[in-house]
Design a protein around this motif. Structure first.
Motif, PDB file in Angstrom:
ATOM      1  N   ALA A 517       7.019   9.769  22.236  1.00  0.00           N
ATOM      2  CA  ALA A 517       5.702   9.168  22.418  1.00  0.00           C
ATOM      3  C   ALA A 517       5.840   7.665  22.568  1.00  0.00           C
ATOM      4  N   GLY A 518       5.073   7.108  23.494  1.00  0.00           N
ATOM      5  CA  GLY A 518       5.094   5.674  23.726  1.00  0.00           C
ATOM      6  C   GLY A 518       6.143   5.239  24.736  1.00  0.00           C
ATOM      7  N   ARG A 519       7.015   6.130  25.183  1.00  0.00           N
ATOM      8  CA  ARG A 519       8.042   5.772  26.146  1.00  0.00           C
ATOM      9  C   ARG A 519       7.798   6.518  27.460  1.00  0.00           C
ATOM     10  N   ASP A 520       8.516   6.164  28.554  1.00  0.00           N
ATOM     11  CA  ASP A 520       8.403   6.794  29.860  1.00  0.00           C
ATOM     12  C   ASP A 520       9.353   7.979  29.936  1.00  0.00           C
ATOM     13  N   LYS A 593       7.614  14.017  20.876  1.00  0.00           N
ATOM     14  CA  LYS A 593       7.915  13.629  19.503  1.00  0.00           C
ATOM     15  C   LYS A 593       7.329  12.242  19.273  1.00  0.00           C
ATOM     16  N   VAL A 594       6.680  12.008  18.034  1.00  0.00           N
ATOM     17  CA  VAL A 594       6.036  10.731  17.716  1.00  0.00           C
ATOM     18  C   VAL A 594       6.929   9.978  16.755  1.00  0.00           C
ATOM     19  N   PRO A 595       7.405   8.696  17.058  1.00  0.00           N
ATOM     20  CA  PRO A 595       8.248   7.920  16.152  1.00  0.00           C
ATOM     21  C   PRO A 595       7.433   7.345  15.016  1.00  0.00           C
ATOM     22  N   PRO A 596       8.090   6.903  13.890  1.00  0.00           N
ATOM     23  CA  PRO A 596       7.351   6.312  12.767  1.00  0.00           C
ATOM     24  C   PRO A 596       6.754   4.957  13.151  1.00  0.00           C
ATOM     25  N   LEU A 597       5.676   4.548  12.419  1.00  0.00           N
ATOM     26  CA  LEU A 597       5.034   3.251  12.600  1.00  0.00           C
ATOM     27  C   LEU A 597       4.866   2.633  11.218  1.00  0.00           C
ATOM     28  N   ILE A 598       5.505   1.460  10.962  1.00  0.00           N
ATOM     29  CA  ILE A 598       5.458   0.807   9.641  1.00  0.00           C
ATOM     30  C   ILE A 598       4.346  -0.227   9.659  1.00  0.00           C
ATOM     31  N   GLN A 599       3.515  -0.171   8.603  1.00  0.00           N
ATOM     32  CA  GLN A 599       2.455  -1.169   8.482  1.00  0.00           C
ATOM     33  C   GLN A 599       3.072  -2.509   8.066  1.00  0.00           C
ATOM     34  N   PRO A 600       2.534  -3.645   8.556  1.00  0.00           N
ATOM     35  CA  PRO A 600       3.094  -4.959   8.197  1.00  0.00           C
ATOM     36  C   PRO A 600       2.998  -5.226   6.694  1.00  0.00           C
ATOM     37  N   PRO A 605       4.932 -16.098  -2.358  1.00  0.00           N
ATOM     38  CA  PRO A 605       5.787 -17.104  -3.019  1.00  0.00           C
ATOM     39  C   PRO A 605       6.156 -16.634  -4.416  1.00  0.00           C
ATOM     40  N   ALA A 606       7.458 -16.875  -4.760  1.00  0.00           N
ATOM     41  CA  ALA A 606       7.947 -16.353  -6.042  1.00  0.00           C
ATOM     42  C   ALA A 606       8.641 -17.463  -6.816  1.00  0.00           C
ATOM     43  N   SER A 607       8.500 -17.300  -8.101  1.00  0.00           N
ATOM     44  CA  SER A 607       9.187 -18.209  -9.011  1.00  0.00           C
ATOM     45  C   SER A 607      10.097 -17.402  -9.911  1.00  0.00           C
ATOM     46  N   ILE A 608      10.983 -18.143 -10.550  1.00  0.00           N
ATOM     47  CA  ILE A 608      11.954 -17.468 -11.401  1.00  0.00           C
ATOM     48  C   ILE A 608      11.238 -16.805 -12.566  1.00  0.00           C
ATOM     49  N   GLY A 609      11.563 -15.503 -12.772  1.00  0.00           N
ATOM     50  CA  GLY A 609      11.082 -14.769 -13.928  1.00  0.00           C
ATOM     51  C   GLY A 609       9.848 -13.928 -13.660  1.00  0.00           C
ATOM     52  N   GLN A 610       9.149 -14.134 -12.541  1.00  0.00           N
ATOM     53  CA  GLN A 610       7.934 -13.364 -12.331  1.00  0.00           C
ATOM     54  C   GLN A 610       8.284 -11.981 -11.813  1.00  0.00           C
ATOM     55  N   LEU A 611       7.238 -11.017 -11.836  1.00  0.00           N
ATOM     56  CA  LEU A 611       7.372  -9.655 -11.331  1.00  0.00           C
ATOM     57  C   LEU A 611       7.023  -9.644  -9.846  1.00  0.00           C
ATOM     58  N   LEU A 612       7.618  -8.667  -9.118  1.00  0.00           N
ATOM     59  CA  LEU A 612       7.356  -8.591  -7.680  1.00  0.00           C
ATOM     60  C   LEU A 612       7.312  -7.124  -7.269  1.00  0.00           C
ATOM     61  N   TYR A 613       6.234  -6.760  -6.482  1.00  0.00           N
ATOM     62  CA  TYR A 613       6.083  -5.376  -5.998  1.00  0.00           C
ATOM     63  C   TYR A 613       5.774  -5.434  -4.507  1.00  0.00           C
ATOM     64  N   ILE A 614       6.585  -4.791  -3.656  1.00  0.00           N
ATOM     65  CA  ILE A 614       6.396  -4.804  -2.203  1.00  0.00           C
ATOM     66  C   ILE A 614       6.425  -3.351  -1.717  1.00  0.00           C
ATOM     67  N   PRO A 615       5.229  -2.828  -1.100  1.00  0.00           N
ATOM     68  CA  PRO A 615       5.232  -1.465  -0.553  1.00  0.00           C
ATOM     69  C   PRO A 615       5.614  -1.493   0.930  1.00  0.00           C
ATOM     70  N   CYS A 616       6.228  -0.388   1.399  1.00  0.00           N
ATOM     71  CA  CYS A 616       6.540  -0.167   2.826  1.00  0.00           C
ATOM     72  C   CYS A 616       5.897   1.167   3.185  1.00  0.00           C
ATOM     73  N   VAL A 617       4.767   1.124   4.025  1.00  0.00           N
ATOM     74  CA  VAL A 617       3.980   2.333   4.299  1.00  0.00           C
ATOM     75  C   VAL A 617       4.130   2.675   5.770  1.00  0.00           C
ATOM     76  N   VAL A 618       4.414   3.990   6.097  1.00  0.00           N
ATOM     77  CA  VAL A 618       4.489   4.504   7.473  1.00  0.00           C
ATOM     78  C   VAL A 618       3.136   5.106   7.780  1.00  0.00           C
ATOM     79  N   SER A 619       2.460   4.520   8.767  1.00  0.00           N
ATOM     80  CA  SER A 619       1.088   4.958   9.037  1.00  0.00           C
ATOM     81  C   SER A 619       1.043   6.131  10.002  1.00  0.00           C
ATOM     82  N   SER A 620       2.071   6.381  10.826  1.00  0.00           N
ATOM     83  CA  SER A 620       2.053   7.522  11.751  1.00  0.00           C
ATOM     84  C   SER A 620       3.494   7.910  12.047  1.00  0.00           C
ATOM     85  N   GLY A 621       3.614   9.140  12.649  1.00  0.00           N
ATOM     86  CA  GLY A 621       4.947   9.631  13.021  1.00  0.00           C
ATOM     87  C   GLY A 621       5.134  11.060  12.576  1.00  0.00           C
ATOM     88  N   ASP A 622       5.960  11.807  13.353  1.00  0.00           N
ATOM     89  CA  ASP A 622       6.262  13.192  13.019  1.00  0.00           C
ATOM     90  C   ASP A 622       7.077  13.257  11.748  1.00  0.00           C
TER      91      ASP A 622
END
Length: 2037
Positions: A517-520, A593-600, A605-622
């Motif tokens: 999907a999305g290609r020729d 076939k549909v390839p995955p699509l990752i949401q941005p 900004p981070a400082s020393i000692g703080q907590l950090l949580y980063i999600p990586c979500v696939v919005s579409s794809g087989d």
């Protein structure tokens, strides 16, 4: 075309510009070490460069940038590194002793040079020394220059001085490459000199002179070798030379031998053995190895071993040199090395060491290959391969350029339509880096490779890949869409087009398609066949396209763009219209076939000692979808505070406590079956700066490195800045520190000052900031401490000896400073040495120290040093002090003294440390005071010798010398006393006169010079003479003679004949030769011409007239005034005889010869004559007179042959006067009335004619005439004949005399007529009877009555009678046959001798029946066998041998030649030319001058003895020494002995030689002491050591002689054993062959030889025995005689003791001439021989032709080996001999041998060896203790022989009366005899004379008649030998025909002779026939003489004077032992003995 050319040129230019623009290169990469002087400095250019200009930088080997240090180091803008001169205190190891490298960088990359070692060398004190050496005279001395190890690397020896004079390497002085001085052949005078070496500092240029060393020279003493100089292991580069020193001392001088790797040195011109050792030039790697130098003499040996390693310079080649390729390709760099092994390889990229990673790998045994896989852009740059081995480094580099290399199609094919079977080709071209690979597909399926589908692919020079698809025979199935795909490691590209093949259309089965999907996506309708109308696509029955994302191409391809899953997934139908109403279709399913699509997502900004949580979500794809995280490209693993949680379509990254380590790029990756996608974001953690290490105050030392510590951290990394505030007070203002090479900030933020200066004092501030929070800073204070430094001191200074000298030294630095003074290496303590004083004072910042010397002395000429020391360092200053003073006096010596001059040499010792400015020499008469001296002033200091001239001869002088320098004059040298010599005469001889004596001699007379001009005693004179004729060279020839008084006479010999000579005379004394007298001329007397007239011509005018013409000989050869010419001529007849010689004298150059015989050959010679006589004859010229009418026939006969015919015969004319063309026979009948006679003609070959049809009873007159081309000749006598009815026997042939050479076949005609046919009988007259001629192999009677004699011999001469008989009568003729033989020997005598000639005279012997043609004279030196031949005219009876050696014995022999050949040689006579060996006159003084090292000898005391002296050999040695020194000279005046030991007694031996021999003389002399005084004679009393030496001298030769005798005995014993072994082997083989075949002797054997052969090879004769019979011809190249074993095993008579085999040697063709001579078989001769077998007694005479081999029974012991002992086996009787041996006799000598006459010695040796070969079979036992003795060698001289047998006494030798001077039979004896054989008798053989006469005595040869027992008392004198007729008729009367042999009983008395006396020679016995059996004849051998001789019965004896025995063999006589001894003595000159041991 021009456009293409322009494009190509532009491309080339562009490529060239591109290459030039990106190049890097090395200017000189061989610079690897730079050493310089600290006082000079150095400039080093950068070895690397580039174009365009590259940036050049210098680095330390550690990689640190270098910096400028003021006045110390600076890098110029052009990249040149300069190090300035510096003081020792400024030395810094990082700067002045470190490794540097230089880099060059531009757009192509960056390269670095090899490391360059830079090292500074200080000026430091050093002294060079030379130690005194010891050596023996004649040995080698070695001086070495000892250099301190601290400067040895930089200081080298530049020269050596001997007494202040530079030594030039030559003669005995050698300077090695490493600076050693070798003196070879050391002499005493070498100890008088001092030797110094001069060195030079390689970098500072300073020179040093060593101390003066002395050489102590001792006399040679026996010692083992001691090494003086040797070599150690070393490593040398190839191509350079090397010298391996090896020298040793010892006596005798040791021999040097070099060994390499256990073998002697190979032969190579690069290897040179010198006295200094072994030199090898242009070293090669194969020269490496272990070298051993062995030195050996008779007392021992020594050796030195070392290893030489030759290394090739390292060479590196990196390939490829330049590579441009694409990203992703594979790059391979290969580093090829040559040269030395054991190297280390390192790889660099852009000067950085290559690190192996996932892309780069280094492979190979030595890391020689660099491999880059999937190359990236970052891999571009300059790659270098460095190879290092010890101090060697080599490199090469390559430029790699990487670019985007994704393939692209640059050329392709288009659609087309083809017919089935029509071939087509498709082309596809693509570019890429690396070059791509092209593949082909048809309708998405790979095209199979078969015979119908072929592809080829190639790459062009520009990198384009071209591929062709060839379809050879296309079918319908080959139609479709063709696609070419280009792929490489970077990517791929493709192109496609349809190819239609005509035929029924159809659709291939199509596969389902999966799209993303999305290609020729492309869908091809796989139609084949053509034509068709259209291709349409349907989906869900809808005709496509039905939206903007669908495209249908004309070729039937469907394109789906941006594929969507819901819309584009499903079934697609392809419909092809093949006819208007007919179509075909095919469906295909498309899955999407549909390839995955990752949401941005983003990181906050981070400082020393703080907590950090980063999600990586696939919005579409087989589904399913797989999600992973990466940090900086690496997979993130759980832990370290990071947690990852994943669900079905999402994944989260959790960090519990953020820190600096979490900084980085984070990537979320999602993938399913369709594709893989990712999203990356950066996490930044910020930290404010803080100090890890804070700056603190610290000290720095001037000139050293210092680090100001300061370290911070933070994020982003803080930026550190250093600031400086000068001064020690409070900082007012900080300024940023400029960062240079000297000051740098280290990676940890500290400040590095590499070279601390005084200006660096002050406050420093370290400030850091990173934008997070506020900046931080910290200050510190730097204090600079100054080490002690010498700031001022003199480098060199001069003092005057005895004066006070002060030395100053100034220092500065931190206080306190201590200054210490040193002299050399010793600290100066003024308290201990009061001559030195030290003072110190402060002067501001400096301290001045003064050293005072009170006073200066010679020992102060050394280095002084002042040392300044404080707590921070130390420095020193060097001061070289030179103390000057007046020089020492020179050492003076006398080199040579002459009559008016002398040569001085001096040696300057110490020069006072000031250059010598000159020398003064003073001399005076010894009796005067120095106030009357004479002087030579201001002699140049550059020379060390001078000549003092204008002295008076024979005067005594005192000499002394001074030397000067700028300080003053030396003391006088030691005074020497010298005596001058005599001078040569000043006046010439007086009253010189000349008197010619002969044609080659002139007598010279003169008087001595005036007394006042003689200048000494006149010892002799030199006579100079030269030819003054035109064309002479004008040079004088000189002869000398001793003086005999006031008047002298000398005769000049060997001058040119009739030539003018000029003569001068000079006198000489001990000193030399005076002036010559004025030249006086005289002319030698006339002589005969030495050359014949030239251009001699002869022309025949008529039949009896000829004209001879010539021209005058060359004037120079007339030797006088020409008086006229003489013409000598003689005729040559057809039978080979010569006519009488005639001569005509004339003054003209033409003569007419008249009255010559017609049609005759003449020999003509012409000579010129002067007043002195006839000159040399011209070469023989042959001429033939013209034909004329012949003379009358010589005889005519006419006989009736029937009633009507007669036969007439005639002889040819005596003078045919031409070639007989025919004969005319005239027949007339006087009573018939016919007026003219009848004529008949016959051919010239027919000498009879039958005339028929005559009338019976009528008389006829007959005559004959011969006819030539000139006409009919005179008629013969007329004979009258009448035909008769009866025909009695008549002979029509003629009798008379027939002359023939020997060894020819002769026909004696006896043609007869008669009826009945007559019977022919031939007889030969023999003494008083006629003996019938028997027919055998030698004689043959033909059917026409002709008697043929084959190979006639002398004994065939005689009267032959032919008788023809029939019933009516008989007729006879007598023919006298004369056989010509070679002439008899002439009698040769010596008539006169001189110094160079021998005159011989001779009387010819019998001419052998043919006139003598000439003589062959042979002569040789007495001790030589090299004979020279001279051919002499037959008319000569004397000859002068000229140009002989003076005083030499010569052997001469002569032989005559006639038409048959050369005759017997004369006796060898010996004569000696005048002259004797040289002798020395005791009146002459041998020594004319002797000093300490030289002696001059006067050789004029040698008398030549009449023969010129050719050489004089002098040998001399010190007394008590073993070794003689030799000197060879051709001078007969003076010779010098040089290099003698001073004050030494010498022994002298002289030997003068000329052609006559050598004379000897010995003398003793002593050299003077060094001061000119004499030494005492050697004491006669000998010490104990002398006694031992004398005993040793006597014992050594005795021991050596004993050992030599023992060794010789052992060698002879070994040789005898080897010889006996060979004899045993030969015996075994011979016996085997003999016993192999026992056939009868007379049984012929047919066919080829059967069985084995025995070949016994000895040096000159070969014996070949083989199993063969019959006649065998041998080739010209053979020298062997084949003899069969059958011949040796024949049984002739059961009772015979011996059997004989005769071997004949006739010529190959019987009628072609004489045989090959076998009388002297020499190496190289080629006798042609054959053999025949005879059982009868074999005859032999002087010219017989056979050998006889005799084999006797083995049971009879052998005592005598005789070479002519044979057994006669016939029916008449047997001669019995008792001999257990084989014997060989040569029975024939022939023409060829006669032409090369040989002496008895050579013939004897030949027969020795032949006899040895025959005896191999039976004589081994007797040989063990026997010796062979040759008792005679001779050839019989007889025409009739007799053989007599009698008893003889016991003898140990055999003797004969024949002369040994003839080659022929040799006899041998073996002694001592066995006791049991003492009573046995022995046969005797006696030689018989050549001519028969009336008595036995007259028949003996001349040399036999001289013996007493041959003389008959009362016998009448022998008559003159008449012509051959008398001899032959005497034979006919003397020989009874029937009796051939008679055997006598042992002890029988000889017939007609008295019995022998007990002590006298036994009378020769005869062998006669006996009717009794042979058993009655007892065996005889050498036995004691019989007490009495008994007479045999008269019936047995026969007539007492009859000649018994018809054998022609010459037999040998054997006598008793006593007789043998006496006969040897009595034989005189004719008897010689030869011994073979």
């Amino acid at each position: 075309m021009w456009l293409v050319t322009f494009f190509l040129l532009y491309s080339l230019r562009k490529a060239h510009a591109e290459d030039v623009g990106t190049s890097l290169y090395f200017v000189n990469d061989s610079i690897q070490q730079v050493t310089f002087s600290s006082t000079v400095g150095v400039v080093i250019p950068c070895p690397a460069a580039g174009s365009p200009s590259a940036v050049l930088r210098w680095y330390l080997a550690t990689g640190d940038d270098i910096y400028d240090v003021p006045h110390i180091r600076h890098v110029h803008v052009n990249g040149t590194l300069q190090l300035y001169p510096f003081s020792p205190s400024a030395f810094n190891s990082f700067i002045h002793d470190n490794d540097y490298f230089c880099t060059a960088e531009n757009s192509a990359g960056k390269i670095r040079s090899p490391n360059i070692r830079v090292k500074a060398v200080f000026r430091e004190p050093y002294t060079v020394r030379v130690e005194d050496q010891r050596s023996m005279r004649g040995n080698v001395a070695v001086f070495k220059c000892l250099i301190p190890s601290s400067v040895q690397e930089y200081v080298s020896v530049v020269s050596w001085e001997k007494d202040t004079v530079s030594i030039i390497p030559e003669n005995r002085f050698f300077i090695t490459s490493y600076g050693g001085l070798y003196i070879s052949d050391v002499q005493k005078e070498d100890a008088l000199s001092t030797y110094r070496c001069i060195t030079k500092h390689k970098y500072s240029g300073e020179t040093r002179q060593s101390n003066g060393a002395r050489l102590s020279v001792s006399d040679p003493a026996e010692s083992i070798p001691t090494m003086l100089d040797s070599f150690q292991s070393r490593e040398v580069s190839a191509g350079r030379p090397v010298e391996l020193p090896c020298i040793a001392s010892g006596y005798p001088n040791p021999a040097v031998r070099w060994i390499k790797d256990g073998r002697p040195l190979p032969t190579d011109s690069r290897w040179t053995k010198r006295i200094t050792g072994l030199s090898i030039s242009e070293l090669r790697v194969e020269d490496s190895g272990t070298y051993i130098c062995e030195v050996t003499n008779t007392f021992g040996s020594a050796e030195v071993t070392g290893t030489l390693t030759v290394i090739d310079p390292l060479r590196v080649t990196l390939t490829p040199k330049k590579l441009k390729t694409g990203i992703g390709s594979t790059v391979i760099l290969s580093c090829a090395l040559s040269g030395s092994p054991e190297y280390l390889i390192r790889w660099y990229r852009n000067t950085d060491l290559v690190v192996v990673d996932d892309y780069i790998s280094i492979r190979g045994i030595s890391n020689e290959t660099l491999l880059i896989t999937a190359a990236q852009k970052s891999h571009s740059g300059a790659y270098q391969c460095f190879a290092t081995r010890k101090s060697q480094t080599a490199q090469d580099f390559s430029i790699i350029m990487l670019e985007d290399g994704t393939p692209r199609i640059v050329s392709s094919f288009s659609e087309k339509v083809v017919n089935p079977g029509e071939q087509f080709s498709l082309m596809c071209a693509a570019k890429g880096a690396p070059p791509p690979t092209v593949t082909w597909a048809l309708d998405d399926e790979p095209i199979p490779r078969d015979s119908g589908h072929r592809t080829n692919q190639y790459t062009m020079s520009d990198g384009t890949t071209v591929s062709h698809m060839n379809v050879t025979s296309p079918q319908i199935k080959d139609g479709g869409v063709y696609r070419c795909t280009a792929r490489n490691s970077v990517g791929s590209a493709e192109y496609q087009a349809r190819i239609n093949v005509r035929g029924p259309p159809s659709i291939r089965a199509m596969k389902n398609i999966t799209a993303v999907a999305g290609r020729d996506t492309f869908i091809n309708c796989r139609v084949i066949g053509y034509p068709y109308y259209s291709i349409k696509w349907y989906k869900d029955s809808l005709l496509l396209p039905d939206n903007h994302r669908q495209v249908v191409f004309e070729n039937g391809t469907l394109k789906l763009m941006d594929v969507q899953k819901g819309m584009d997934e499903g079934e697609y139908l392809c419909s092809v219209l093949i006819q208007p109403q007919l179509s075909i279709s095919q469906s295909v399913h498309v899955t999407v076939k549909v390839p995955p699509l990752i949401q941005p997502f983003e990181f906050p900004p981070a400082s020393i000692g703080q907590l950090l949580y980063i999600p990586c979500v696939v919005s579409s794809g087989d589904m399913p979808i797989h999600i992973t995280w990466r940090k900086d490209g690496h997979v993130i693993l759980s832990g370290s505070g990071v947690t990852i949680e994943s669900k079905e379509f999402m994944s989260s990254l959790q960090i519990s406590s953020v820190s600096l380590k979490h900084n980085g790029n984070y990537t979320c990756i999602a993938s399913n079956d369709a594709a893989t996608v990712s999203r990356e974001r950066q996490l930044i953690v910020r930290v404010p700066p803080r100090f890890v290490v804070q700056p603190n105050n610290q000290d720095g030392i001037y000139g050293k490195a210092g680090v100001l510590n300061c370290s911070v951290d933070g994020y982003p990394p803080p930026k550190v800045m250093w600031k400086h505030a000068k001064g020690s007070g409070n900082p007012q203002q900080y300024h940023p520190i400029p960062l240079t090479g000297r000051i740098q900030i280290l990676p940890n933020s500290s400040l590095l000052i590499r070279h601390v200066l005084e200006e660096d004092i002050g406050y420093y501030l370290c400030q850091a900031s990173n934008g997070v929070g506020t900046d931080i800073s910290k200050s510190m204070f730097l204090t600079v401490k100054i080490p002690a430094m010498i700031t001022s001191h003199p480098n060199t200074t001069i003092a005057i000896k005895g004066q006070t000298k002060e030395l100053n030294c100034t220092a500065r630095g931190e206080r306190p400073i201590i200054i210490r003074w040193e002299k050399g290496d010793t600290v100066i303590d003024p308290d201990r040495n009061m001559r030195y004083a030290i003072t110190t004072k402060d002067n501001g910042d400096e301290v001045i120290s003064t050293l005072k010397l009170k006073p200066a002395d010679r020992g102060d000429s050394v280095f002084f040093s002042c040392h300044a020391i404080n707590s921070y360092g130390e420095d020193r200053g060097l001061i070289q002090l030179t103390v000057q003073e007046p020089p020492d006096p020179p050492e003076l010596e006398i080199r040579e003294v002459k009559a008016r001059s002398m040569n001085l040499r001096w040696t300057q010792r110490f020069d006072g440390n000031s250059i010598i400015t000159g020398f003064d020499i003073e001399y005076k008469n010894k009796s005067d005071s120095w106030d009357f001296k004479q002087s030579t002033r201001n002699i140049s200091p550059t020379i060390n010798q001078a000549n003092i001239v204008d002295l008076h001869p024979a005067s005594v002088y005192s000499i002394r010398m001074y030397s000067f320098n700028k300080i003053g004059r030396s003391e006088p040298s030691k005074e020497l006393t010298v005596s001058t010599e005599e001078a040569a005469p000043d006046g010439p001889p007086m009253d010189v006169t000349l008197q010619p004596m002969t044609s080659q001699s002139i007598q010279v007379t003169w008087k001595a010079p005036k007394k006042e001009l003689q200048n000494g005693v006149i010892r002799g004179y030199q006579i100079g003479y030269r030819e003054n004729s035109p064309g002479s060279n004008g040079q004088y020839s000189i002869v000398e003679m001793k003086a005999t008084g006031d008047s002298e006479v000398y005769t000049l010999d060997n001058l040119k004949k009739f030539a003018q000579y000029g003569v001068v005379v000079q006198a000489f004394n001990r000193a030399g030769t005076g002036p010559s007298s004025s030249e006086i001329n005289a002319t030698t007397l006339e002589d005969v011409p030495s050359q014949p007239p030239e251009n001699v011509r002869a022309i025949s005018i008529t039949s009896d007239v000829a004209v001879i013409s010539w021209s005058e000989p060359p004037r120079s050869t007339l030797n006088g005034v020409l008086k006229g010419y003489r013409v000598i001529f003689w005729s040559l007849y057809m039978d080979g005889e010569w006519g009488e010689m005639q001569n005509i004298t004339t003054t003209r150059e033409r003569v007419e010869l008249r009255g010559m015989e017609k049609f005759t050959n003449y020999s003509v010679q012409v000579l010129a004559y002067t007043q002195a006589g006839d000159g040399v004859r011209s070469s023989v010229l042959y001429i033939q007179t013209k034909e004329d009418i012949p003379g009358p026939p010589a005889g005519i006969k006419a006989v009736p042959s029937s009633a009507s015919s007669v036969v007439v015969s005639w002889l040819p004319p005596a003078k045919p006067n031409g070639i007989i063309r025919k004969y005319t026979i005239f027949c007339s009948s006087p009573g018939s009335g016919q007026p003219a006679p009848s004529e008949y003609e016959t051919s010239p070959d027919q000498l009879f004619y039958r005339i028929a049809h005559l009338n019976r009873g009528q008389q006829y007159m007959l005559w004959v005439a011969a006819v030539t081309s000139a006409g009919r000749g005179n008629i013969s006598e007329k004979v009258t004949i009448e035909p008769a009815g009866k025909a009695p026997a008549k002979i029509i042939s003629f009798g008379g005399t027939v002359t023939t050479p020997w060894m020819k076949d002769v026909r004696l005609p006896c043609n007869s007529v008669g009826e009945p046919v007559p019977a022919i009988k031939w007889t030969k007259d023999s003494e008083d009877s006629a003996i019938p001629v028997t027919v055998d192999g030698h004689r043959l009677i033909q059917t026409n009555g002709t008697l043929v004699l084959r190979s006639v011999k002398a004994e065939d001469s005689g009267y032959y009678t032919c008788t023809a008989t029939n019933t009516w009568g008989f007729d006879t003729i007598i023919i006298n046959l004369l056989v010509q033989v070679p002439p008899d020997q002439p009698r040769l005598t010596v008539s006169k001798t001189s110094a160079s000639s021998i005159t011989l005279a001779w009387i010819p012997g019998d001419n052998g029946g043919s006139s003598i043609r000439g003589f062959v004279l042979q002569y040789s030196v007495d001790n030589s066998e090299e004979w020279k031949d001279v051919f002499i005219s037959s008319s000569e009876r004397s000859f002068k041998l000229e140009s002989l050696k003076c005083g030499t014995w010569y052997k001469v022999k002569l032989a005559a030649k006639n038409s048959v050949g050369a005759g017997r040689i004369s006796e060898i006579i010996e004569a000696k030319t005048h002259g004797r060996e040289p002798s020395f006159s005791k009146d002459q003084h041998l020594f004319t001058h002797i000093n300490s090292t030289h002696a001059r000898l006067n050789l004029q005391g040698w008398s030549s003895g009449g023969c010129p002296i050719t050489a004089i050999v002098l040998e001399y040695r010190p007394k008590g020494n073993w070794v003689w020194q030799s000197l060879r000279t051709n001078s007969s005046s003076e010779v010098f002995l040089t290099e003698l030991r001073e004050a030494t007694w010498y022994e002298l031996r002289m030997k003068a030689c000329n052609s006559a021999g050598c004379g000897n003389e010995s003398a003793q002399f002593a050299t003077l002491d060094y001061d000119g005084s004499t030494i005492p004679p050697i004491k006669s009393a000998q010490g104990e050591g002398d006694d031992v030496k004398k005993l040793f001298t006597i014992a050594c030769p005795v021991i050596l002689a004993t050992l030599g005798v023992a060794l010789l005995f052992i060698i002879r014993k070994k040789r005898k054993e080897k010889r006996l072994k060979r004899l045993r082997d030969a015996k075994s083989l011979a016996e085997m062959l003999i016993s192999k075949n026992n056939r009868s002797f007379d049984t012929p054997v047919k066919g080829p030889p059967q069985g084995p052969r025995l070949h016994i090879d000895i040096p000159r004769v070969q014996l070949l025995i083989e199993d063969k019979e019959g006649i065998k011809q041998l080739g010209d190249d053979k020298a062997t005689i084949p003899v069969t074993d059958t011949e040796f095993s024949q049984a002739v008579n059961p009772q015979s003791f011996c059997t004989g085999v005769s071997l004949h040697h006739p010529a190959l063709i019987q009628n072609t001439g004489p045989l090959i001579d076998m009388s002297d078989i020499r190496p190289g001769t080629n006798p042609v021989s054959r053999k025949s077998v005879k059982s009868a007694h074999s005859t032999r005479n002087r010219y017989s032709s056979q050998w006889t081999l005799t084999k006797c029974q083995a049971s009879t012991p052998a005592r005598t080996l005789t070479s002519d002992w044979r057994t006669v086996g016939s029916q008449h009787g047997i001669t019995v001999t008792e001999s257990d041996s084989y014997s060989a006799s040569l029975s024939q000598d022939t023409d060829k041998g006669r032409n090369s006459m040989v002496s008895t010695e050579s013939a004897s040796s030949t027969y020795e060896e032949l006899a040895r070969a025959y005896e191999h079979a039976k004589l081994e036992e007797q040989l063990q203790h026997a010796k062979f003795e040759i008792t005679e060698c001779f050839i019989s001289d007889s025409s009739s022989d007799q053989m007599t047998t009698g008893t003889t006494d016991n003898a140990d030798s055999m003797t004969s009366m024949s002369t040994p001077s003839e080659p022929g039979i040799c006899r041998f004896t073996a002694s001592p005899p066995k006791p049991q054989d003492s009573e046995r008798g022995k046969s005797v053989a006696v030689p018989i004379p050549h001519r028969a006469s009336k008595s036995d005595y007259c028949n003996l040869p001349l040399y036999a008649k001289s013996e007493a027992f041959f003389r008959k008392p009362g016998s009448e004198p022998c008559p003159v030998v008449p012509p051959r007729e008398a001899s032959i008729r005497g034979l006919a009367r003397a020989y009874p025909a029937p009796a051939r042999h008679l055997t006598l009983e042992p002890g029988a008395k000889p017939l007609g002779l008295p019995p022998p006396a007990p002590a006298a020679t036994t009378l020769p016995q005869r062998t006669l026939p006996m009717p009794s059996t042979t058993s009655a004849a007892a065996p005889t051998t050498s036995a004691a003489p019989a007490p009495a001789a008994t007479e045999p019965p008269a019936a047995e004896r026969g007539p007492s004077h009859s000649k018994v025995g018809g054998s022609r063999d010459s037999l040998l006589e054997m006598s008793t032992s006593g007789v043998g001894r006496s006969q040897k003595q009595g034989a005189g000159a004719y008897s010689k003995s030869y011994t073979l041991v």
